[in-house]
Design a protein around this motif. Structure first.
Motif, PDB file in Angstrom:
ATOM      1  N   SER A 185       7.136 -28.656-104.191  1.00  0.00           N
ATOM      2  CA  SER A 185       6.204 -28.109-104.285  1.00  0.00           C
ATOM      3  C   SER A 185       5.452 -27.476-103.208  1.00  0.00           C
ATOM      4  N   GLY A 186       4.783 -26.670-103.571  1.00  0.00           N
ATOM      5  CA  GLY A 186       4.040 -25.654-102.314  1.00  0.00           C
ATOM      6  C   GLY A 186       2.580 -25.918-102.801  1.00  0.00           C
ATOM      7  N   GLY A 187       2.238 -27.106-103.408  1.00  0.00           N
ATOM      8  CA  GLY A 187       0.920 -27.562-103.539  1.00  0.00           C
ATOM      9  C   GLY A 187       0.449 -28.442-102.343  1.00  0.00           C
ATOM     10  N   ARG A 188      -1.113 -28.614-102.519  1.00  0.00           N
ATOM     11  CA  ARG A 188      -1.507 -29.535-101.323  1.00  0.00           C
ATOM     12  C   ARG A 188      -1.421 -31.063-101.602  1.00  0.00           C
ATOM     13  N   ASP A 189      -1.645 -31.954-100.740  1.00  0.00           N
ATOM     14  CA  ASP A 189      -1.619 -33.321-101.027  1.00  0.00           C
ATOM     15  C   ASP A 189      -2.671 -33.731-102.107  1.00  0.00           C
ATOM     16  N   THR A 190      -3.911 -33.464-102.274  1.00  0.00           N
ATOM     17  CA  THR A 190      -4.770 -34.015-103.062  1.00  0.00           C
ATOM     18  C   THR A 190      -5.351 -32.736-103.549  1.00  0.00           C
ATOM     19  N   ILE A 191      -5.833 -32.946-104.851  1.00  0.00           N
ATOM     20  CA  ILE A 191      -6.480 -31.809-105.960  1.00  0.00           C
ATOM     21  C   ILE A 191      -7.609 -31.238-105.180  1.00  0.00           C
ATOM     22  N   GLU A 192      -8.244 -31.794-104.208  1.00  0.00           N
ATOM     23  CA  GLU A 192      -9.582 -31.272-103.580  1.00  0.00           C
ATOM     24  C   GLU A 192      -8.940 -30.427-102.832  1.00  0.00           C
ATOM     25  N   GLU A 193      -8.104 -30.552-101.791  1.00  0.00           N
ATOM     26  CA  GLU A 193      -7.513 -29.733-101.009  1.00  0.00           C
ATOM     27  C   GLU A 193      -6.743 -28.689-101.506  1.00  0.00           C
TER      28      GLU A 193
END
Lengths: 367, 367
Positions: free
Chosen positions: B283-291
């Motif tokens: 994934s290229g996503g962040r660790d938390t949804i907020e981030e």
């Protein structure tokens, strides 16, 4: 004379046959082994076939009525001369005496790879031509399988099974391959091995015997090494090795298509044979009749005599020829006359059969 | 990351795709060339196919309504995963858009030679299995010829014509062969060349295009060199080269049968796909949804996004996905959900077709 070099593609120098057996690791055919053969063919009796691998095991299997087979091939580099029949006639001997299947691979691919100027089409034509000569030698169509590499390409499947277990380095050491050899030539040891294992690939493990010129033995050495591989598990094929048939024009000459007079071709007519033997057959006779009568000839270097050891079946007659020639009683011209007669009888029969062979091809070809 | 090594049998390190084109001597696919393509497939539009040889010549021939053909193959080393469809789907694109014949050699021999533990029988089984997957991709049986090297052994005849004009030294330089490689592997460049020249051997000289991974280009380089030989006289085949499909688990991992979770297999069910993409897709996503909402994700390293560039045909939709993911509007879970849906639609259709493929095999096989 140049130093001896013997590889499957090059024979140079004076041949020391015993040394070759040591070099290649083959065995001499002993008198005891020879006596085990059923009605041995003249070429076996008289030592033209002089070396072997596992001939004893092959005869053991024959004694036990186990399946046995013969493989001998032909590399179709041109039309065939009399020397080319030597392994084929021995294959036929085994078929006749041991009632066994004979496989005859015709390797137009090898010749195509090895001869820079031989075209694919010409290689195929030579193969088709040679197959007629092979059939004309009198093989039993029910027990003989002839196959060409560019036609029975199924052979590639079997070659693959060998090729996986044979390294370039092994082939290089056995055959003197260099990086400038083409990939076909490089691969050919796997194809040749597949030819020789084919009876076992088709019918399961059994003893196969391969009549070949001693120069071809490196193939045997290399292919026997893969027999035990867990993926192969076949019997190591045996071999009987012949010396080279003396060239018509004597030591230091070759029987080659580039000089039609250098050999007796299977297509030669009686007049050709007479002319060539009379004019070119290297003689062990003396310069004058008087001298010959007085000192005698030398059958051991006389090509006509050497060839009669192949063509004169009768041991007594042959001995008399030897003795009479040596004593001077038999003149060179007379000796040549005997050879001419023998060859012409053989060729007349062969050429008659060859005309009919065209119609038989399909019966012989492996599908 | 290890230094880049790219050969047809080994890909190691971080790939510098532009450098590879220089190293191999291929051309980048320019925008101008891309615009010449009829309704270019997503993989062509979006640069997964990024390099070529003579694509222009191929398109010229197509423009002139001359015969053209496509060759792309499969080395059956196991069951197929989604990455294996990349050259095949492009072959199908050319068949659909250019109405041309597609040849698909299945080289069980190569895999047999290269993988020490792969048995002959298993190599054949993989080939048979893979052929069902190939057919299920939707090729036109009237314009598609599939052939296996251990079945369509006629290929050996054509390989021989190449093999005569390709030296060991050429193959050694191109493929890093060593003396410990087996003879089959050593010969294989001639077989592969025969696959690619087969349409021309069968139909005479014409332009052939070969969709392949860039790692396979050394075969092209070597085989193009023999095209002009007086005994060959065929046209140099062209190629379009793809980058590697990113592995499911991300950089430094491989999609491999030794780890079933490393790839999406063509036989995977919807639950498998969901589980693997959710759990493993890099994934290229962040660790938390907020981030993620605040900083946005990185589609350029996100495997799910990368795979959508292959599976999402609609350019506008794909752009929106890219933008939304980058801005943080689209979450990783949502992106993965889109990919899962796309793959499952593809696989459901594929698996339905595969059931029927068994009955169609004979229509596709070259005899």
């Amino acid at each position: 004379m140049a130093e001896m070099t013997v590889t499957p593609w090059e024979v140079v120098g004076e041949i020391d046959y015993e040394k070759l057996t040591q070099q290649f690791g083959t065995q001499l055919i002993t008198a005891a082994l020879r006596e085990r053969l059923k009605r041995p063919h003249a070429m076996l009796r008289r030592g033209l076939y002089y070396s072997h691998r596992d001939l004893g095991k092959f005869l053991d299997a024959a004694d036990k009525k186990q399946r046995i087979s013969i493989v001998t091939g032909r590399g179709p580099s041109g039309k065939m001369h009399i020397g080319h029949t030597i392994p084929l006639l021995i294959a036929k001997y085994f078929q006749d005496e041991y009632d066994c299947e004979v496989f005859i691979p015709v390797s137009e691919d090898e010749k195509y790879y090895v001869k820079p100027d031989l075209s694919y089409e010409q290689a195929e034509k030579y193969a088709q031509d040679n197959i007629l000569d092979i059939i004309a030698l009198g093989f039993d169509p029910k027990k003989t399988k002839i196959h060409r590499d560019f036609q029975y390409t199924t052979i590639y499947k079997y070659a693959a099974k060998i090729a996986k277990h044979m390294t370039y380095s092994t082939a290089k050491a056995a055959f003197g391959l260099t990086p400038s050899h083409n990939l076909g030539w490089t691969f050919y040891p796997a194809m040749q091995s597949a030819h020789i294992y084919l009876p076992q690939f088709l019918h399961g493990p059994h003893m196969t015997l391969v009549p070949i010129g001693i120069d071809q033995d490196p193939f045997m050495r290399v292919l026997r090494d893969v027999a035990d591989h867990p993926e192969i598990k076949l019997m190591k094929p045996g071999a009987v090795h012949s010396k080279f048939m003396p060239a018509l024009k004597g030591p230091g000459t070759k029987m080659s298509a580039s000089d039609p007079d250098s050999a007796i071709w299977l297509s030669d007519g009686p007049k050709d044979v007479e002319r060539k033997v009379k004019r070119y057959a290297f003689s062990g006779g003396r310069d004058t009749i008087e001298e010959h009568r007085r000192l005698g000839g030398n059958p051991d270097i006389d090509v006509s005599y050497q060839w009669l050891t192949i063509f004169e079946e009768d041991d007594k007659k042959l001995k008399k020829i030897y003795d009479d020639y040596k004593s001077g009683k038999l003149l060179s011209g007379e000796l040549k006359g005997m050879l001419i007669d023998k060859i012409n009888v053989f060729l007349a029969e062969h050429q008659k059969r060859r005309v009919k062979a065209g119609k038989q091809v399909e019966k012989f070809l492996l599908k």
